[in-house]
Scaffold this motif. Structure first.
Motif, PDB file in Angstrom:
ATOM      1  N   PRO A  56      36.606  52.486  28.231  1.00  0.00           N
ATOM      2  CA  PRO A  56      37.637  52.081  29.190  1.00  0.00           C
ATOM      3  C   PRO A  56      37.038  51.944  30.589  1.00  0.00           C
ATOM      4  CG  PRO A  56      37.844  54.413  28.709  1.00  0.00           C
ATOM      5  CD  PRO A  56      36.761  53.885  27.802  1.00  0.00           C
ATOM      6  N   THR A  57      37.782  51.325  31.483  1.00  0.00           N
ATOM      7  CA  THR A  57      37.217  50.974  32.782  1.00  0.00           C
ATOM      8  C   THR A  57      38.152  51.316  33.940  1.00  0.00           C
ATOM      9  OG1 THR A  57      37.923  48.721  32.259  1.00  0.00           O
ATOM     10  CG2 THR A  57      35.585  49.196  32.050  1.00  0.00           C
ATOM     11  N   LEU A  58      37.579  51.153  35.108  1.00  0.00           N
ATOM     12  CA  LEU A  58      38.237  51.420  36.380  1.00  0.00           C
ATOM     13  C   LEU A  58      37.740  50.345  37.327  1.00  0.00           C
ATOM     14  CD1 LEU A  58      39.775  53.613  38.170  1.00  0.00           C
ATOM     15  CD2 LEU A  58      37.548  54.697  38.457  1.00  0.00           C
ATOM     16  N   VAL A  59      38.629  49.706  38.101  1.00  0.00           N
ATOM     17  CA  VAL A  59      38.168  48.671  39.022  1.00  0.00           C
ATOM     18  C   VAL A  59      38.550  49.005  40.455  1.00  0.00           C
ATOM     19  CG1 VAL A  59      38.215  46.798  37.324  1.00  0.00           C
ATOM     20  CG2 VAL A  59      40.222  47.211  38.756  1.00  0.00           C
ATOM     21  N   THR A  60      37.716  48.525  41.376  1.00  0.00           N
ATOM     22  CA  THR A  60      38.017  48.650  42.798  1.00  0.00           C
ATOM     23  C   THR A  60      37.556  47.392  43.514  1.00  0.00           C
ATOM     24  OG1 THR A  60      37.825  50.096  44.737  1.00  0.00           O
ATOM     25  CG2 THR A  60      35.825  49.752  43.450  1.00  0.00           C
ATOM     26  N   THR A  61      38.342  46.970  44.496  1.00  0.00           N
ATOM     27  CA  THR A  61      37.983  45.836  45.336  1.00  0.00           C
ATOM     28  C   THR A  61      37.209  46.355  46.534  1.00  0.00           C
ATOM     29  OG1 THR A  61      40.034  44.729  44.720  1.00  0.00           O
ATOM     30  CG2 THR A  61      38.864  43.860  46.626  1.00  0.00           C
ATOM     31  N   LEU A  62      36.031  45.795  46.778  1.00  0.00           N
ATOM     32  CA  LEU A  62      35.211  46.250  47.903  1.00  0.00           C
ATOM     33  C   LEU A  62      35.772  45.720  49.216  1.00  0.00           C
ATOM     34  CD1 LEU A  62      31.719  45.693  46.275  1.00  0.00           C
ATOM     35  CD2 LEU A  62      32.971  47.845  46.537  1.00  0.00           C
ATOM     36  N   GLY A  63      35.708  46.569  50.225  1.00  0.00           N
ATOM     37  CA  GLY A  63      36.231  46.203  51.536  1.00  0.00           C
ATOM     38  C   GLY A  63      36.916  47.395  52.164  1.00  0.00           C
ATOM     39  N   GLU A  64      36.561  47.697  53.384  1.00  0.00           N
ATOM     40  CA  GLU A  64      37.132  48.837  54.087  1.00  0.00           C
ATOM     41  C   GLU A  64      37.536  48.400  55.491  1.00  0.00           C
ATOM     42  OE1 GLU A  64      34.300  52.072  53.990  1.00  0.00           O
ATOM     43  OE2 GLU A  64      33.680  51.536  51.973  1.00  0.00           O
ATOM     44  N   ASN A  65      38.385  49.193  56.123  1.00  0.00           N
ATOM     45  CA  ASN A  65      38.729  49.009  57.536  1.00  0.00           C
ATOM     46  C   ASN A  65      39.265  47.614  57.846  1.00  0.00           C
ATOM     47  OD1 ASN A  65      35.954  50.894  57.549  1.00  0.00           O
ATOM     48  ND2 ASN A  65      37.643  51.689  58.763  1.00  0.00           N
ATOM     49  N   VAL A  66      40.274  47.198  57.047  1.00  0.00           N
ATOM     50  CA  VAL A  66      40.932  45.936  57.379  1.00  0.00           C
ATOM     51  C   VAL A  66      41.624  46.095  58.732  1.00  0.00           C
ATOM     52  CG1 VAL A  66      41.225  45.321  54.966  1.00  0.00           C
ATOM     53  CG2 VAL A  66      43.067  46.522  56.163  1.00  0.00           C
ATOM     54  N   GLU A  67      41.886  44.980  59.394  1.00  0.00           N
ATOM     55  CA  GLU A  67      42.297  45.036  60.795  1.00  0.00           C
ATOM     56  C   GLU A  67      43.778  44.796  61.034  1.00  0.00           C
ATOM     57  OE1 GLU A  67      39.757  42.328  62.855  1.00  0.00           O
ATOM     58  OE2 GLU A  67      37.972  43.597  62.600  1.00  0.00           O
ATOM     59  N   THR A  68      44.501  44.261  60.054  1.00  0.00           N
ATOM     60  CA  THR A  68      45.913  43.941  60.281  1.00  0.00           C
ATOM     61  C   THR A  68      46.774  44.417  59.119  1.00  0.00           C
ATOM     62  OG1 THR A  68      45.847  41.775  59.186  1.00  0.00           O
ATOM     63  CG2 THR A  68      45.203  41.859  61.532  1.00  0.00           C
ATOM     64  N   ALA A  69      48.063  44.588  59.416  1.00  0.00           N
ATOM     65  CA  ALA A  69      49.009  44.961  58.373  1.00  0.00           C
ATOM     66  C   ALA A  69      49.109  43.871  57.318  1.00  0.00           C
ATOM     67  CB  ALA A  69      50.381  45.231  58.982  1.00  0.00           C
ATOM     68  N   GLU A  70      48.968  42.618  57.729  1.00  0.00           N
ATOM     69  CA  GLU A  70      49.015  41.511  56.772  1.00  0.00           C
ATOM     70  C   GLU A  70      47.879  41.623  55.757  1.00  0.00           C
ATOM     71  OE1 GLU A  70      48.831  36.604  56.679  1.00  0.00           O
ATOM     72  OE2 GLU A  70      48.972  37.685  58.587  1.00  0.00           O
ATOM     73  N   GLU A  71      46.689  42.013  56.222  1.00  0.00           N
ATOM     74  CA  GLU A  71      45.567  42.171  55.303  1.00  0.00           C
ATOM     75  C   GLU A  71      45.833  43.285  54.296  1.00  0.00           C
ATOM     76  OE1 GLU A  71      41.376  41.286  57.201  1.00  0.00           O
ATOM     77  OE2 GLU A  71      42.628  42.349  58.661  1.00  0.00           O
ATOM     78  N   THR A  72      46.525  44.334  54.722  1.00  0.00           N
ATOM     79  CA  THR A  72      46.820  45.407  53.766  1.00  0.00           C
ATOM     80  C   THR A  72      47.744  44.903  52.661  1.00  0.00           C
ATOM     81  OG1 THR A  72      48.818  46.376  54.816  1.00  0.00           O
ATOM     82  CG2 THR A  72      46.662  47.059  55.677  1.00  0.00           C
ATOM     83  N   ARG A  73      48.672  44.003  53.011  1.00  0.00           N
ATOM     84  CA  ARG A  73      49.562  43.459  51.996  1.00  0.00           C
ATOM     85  C   ARG A  73      48.793  42.580  51.014  1.00  0.00           C
ATOM     86  NH1 ARG A  73      52.975  46.284  50.637  1.00  0.00           N
ATOM     87  NH2 ARG A  73      53.975  44.519  49.572  1.00  0.00           N
ATOM     88  N   GLU A  74      47.776  41.884  51.511  1.00  0.00           N
ATOM     89  CA  GLU A  74      46.921  41.098  50.618  1.00  0.00           C
ATOM     90  C   GLU A  74      46.187  42.014  49.639  1.00  0.00           C
ATOM     91  OE1 GLU A  74      44.439  38.935  53.269  1.00  0.00           O
ATOM     92  OE2 GLU A  74      46.032  37.588  53.948  1.00  0.00           O
ATOM     93  N   SER A  75      45.767  43.186  50.141  1.00  0.00           N
ATOM     94  CA  SER A  75      45.101  44.148  49.263  1.00  0.00           C
ATOM     95  C   SER A  75      46.050  44.658  48.188  1.00  0.00           C
ATOM     96  CB  SER A  75      44.565  45.326  50.087  1.00  0.00           C
ATOM     97  OG  SER A  75      43.601  44.900  51.030  1.00  0.00           O
ATOM     98  N   VAL A  76      47.278  44.970  48.575  1.00  0.00           N
ATOM     99  CA  VAL A  76      48.277  45.398  47.591  1.00  0.00           C
ATOM    100  C   VAL A  76      48.455  44.329  46.524  1.00  0.00           C
ATOM    101  CG1 VAL A  76      50.730  45.913  47.232  1.00  0.00           C
ATOM    102  CG2 VAL A  76      49.514  46.935  49.164  1.00  0.00           C
ATOM    103  N   ALA A  77      48.598  43.080  46.957  1.00  0.00           N
ATOM    104  CA  ALA A  77      48.813  41.982  46.006  1.00  0.00           C
ATOM    105  C   ALA A  77      47.633  41.837  45.047  1.00  0.00           C
ATOM    106  CB  ALA A  77      49.044  40.679  46.771  1.00  0.00           C
ATOM    107  N   GLU A  78      46.416  42.039  45.546  1.00  0.00           N
ATOM    108  CA  GLU A  78      45.238  41.919  44.689  1.00  0.00           C
ATOM    109  C   GLU A  78      45.225  43.009  43.624  1.00  0.00           C
ATOM    110  OE1 GLU A  78      41.314  40.486  43.466  1.00  0.00           O
ATOM    111  OE2 GLU A  78      43.193  39.681  44.236  1.00  0.00           O
ATOM    112  N   TYR A  79      45.602  44.223  43.994  1.00  0.00           N
ATOM    113  CA  TYR A  79      45.611  45.300  43.008  1.00  0.00           C
ATOM    114  C   TYR A  79      46.750  45.139  42.002  1.00  0.00           C
ATOM    115  CZ  TYR A  79      41.840  47.903  45.174  1.00  0.00           C
ATOM    116  OH  TYR A  79      40.607  48.287  45.628  1.00  0.00           O
TER     117      TYR A  79
END
Length: 308
Positions: A56-79
């Motif tokens: 079995p596996t575990l995935v993570t999207t690389l990227g830290e310290n996003v700069e805007t609230a909009e970018e955090t929503r993009e991260s949520v959508a990706e997960y």
């Protein structure tokens, strides 16, 4: 080796290098040892291949310290997309997120809301893991975990054995019956915060793991994922977990994609619960430098790649 490790950790924080080196073909070729590609489809393709090996596996999207609230929503959508596609493919796949990818720099409450949304989406899909970043974020990440854990049993937390404070932090989390991924730690930290001597880091790792194994073996709630490739940790702690009666519902070894493939096959053959972490994304350079720093011998792999 320690000097090389310090250089690699310094490189992981250097903006100029992070912009220039990924353009080099030999660097991009070498990084494929540790990640199958930059897209979610690349990661899930390898997850499907590993499934055929019983892993079995575990995935993570690389990227830290996003700069805007909009970018955090993009991260949520990706997960969310990762979880949905994994369901469609019939994968036993969990998700691991970084707090600064989901708003911890902008607003702690935004991070709680984003991580809480993902934890709700992950219900019935295994654990939603919260990664631990540099020590600057330790206290805020613990607060984030506690806030989300109160509403979601399926959220887990990564803790780092090289931090001097971690034993006390673990005790403060025991009331939750915590789901813990234990790692050694891979950020550059001063000696007053983190043990500088590998022997001390290893001793801390063993002590923390055994504290959790005792807790679980005596009927306590929770889960322990051992994030390590070190045979000196895997052998004795797997034996301790077996003696405590822990099966794959309460204990597993968690290893990185591309590292220790022979050991991974051996563990699967022995029936030891194993999960492999697959990372993907374009922002891979800092993460890659930290992976090399964890095991500087991997630098020779990169050197060989330069001359192929």
């Amino acid at each position: 080796m320690e000097t090389l490790r310090k250089v690699l950790l310094w490189a992981s924080t250097n903006r100029w290098l992070s912009q220039r080196l990924p353009e080099r073909r030999f660097v991009r070729r070498a990084v494929r040892k540790f990640m199958p590609g930059e897209t979610l489809e690349d990661a899930l393709g390898e997850a499907a291949r590993l499934r055929e090996e019983g892993v079995p596996t575990l995935v993570t999207t690389l990227g830290e310290n996003v700069e805007t609230a909009e970018e955090t929503r993009e991260s949520v959508a990706e997960y969310v997309r990762a979880m949905d596609l994994a369901d469609e493919m019939g994968l036993d796949l969990e998700v691991s997120i970084k707090p600064t990818h989901l708003g911890l720099d902008q607003d702690p409450q935004l991070a709680v809301e984003n991580v809480g949304e993902l934890a709700a989406r992950a219900e019935g899909r295994g654990t939603l893991w919260i990664d631990m970043e540099g020590s600057f974020y330790t206290e805020a990440t613990l607060s984030l975990y506690r806030a989300v854990r109160r509403g979601h049993v399926n959220v887990g937390l990564c803790i780092q054995s090289y931090l001097r404070r971690t034993a006390d932090d673990l005790e403060s989390l025991m009331e939750f019956g915590p789901r813990i991924r234990l790692v050694k730690g891979a950020y550059a930290e001063p000696a007053e915060i983190a043990f500088p001597d590998k022997r001390d880091v290893d001793e801390s790792y063993l002590a923390l793991a055994r504290r959790l194994i005792d807790h679980l073996g005596n009927g306590g709630d929770g889960f322990l994922g051992l994030g390590t490739h070190d045979p000196a940790m895997i052998g004795p702690l797997s034996a301790d977990a077996g003696a405590a009666g822990l099966d794959g519902s309460r204990f597993e070894i968690e290893m990185l994609y591309g590292i220790g493939r022979r050991e991974q096959r051996r563990l699967v053959g022995n029936g030891t619960p194993l999960r492999v972490l697959i990372s993907y994304g374009g922002a891979w350079f800092p993460w890659y430098m930290r992976r090399l720093a964890e095991r500087p011998a991997n630098v020779w792999f990169v050197a060989r790649s330069m001359f192929r």
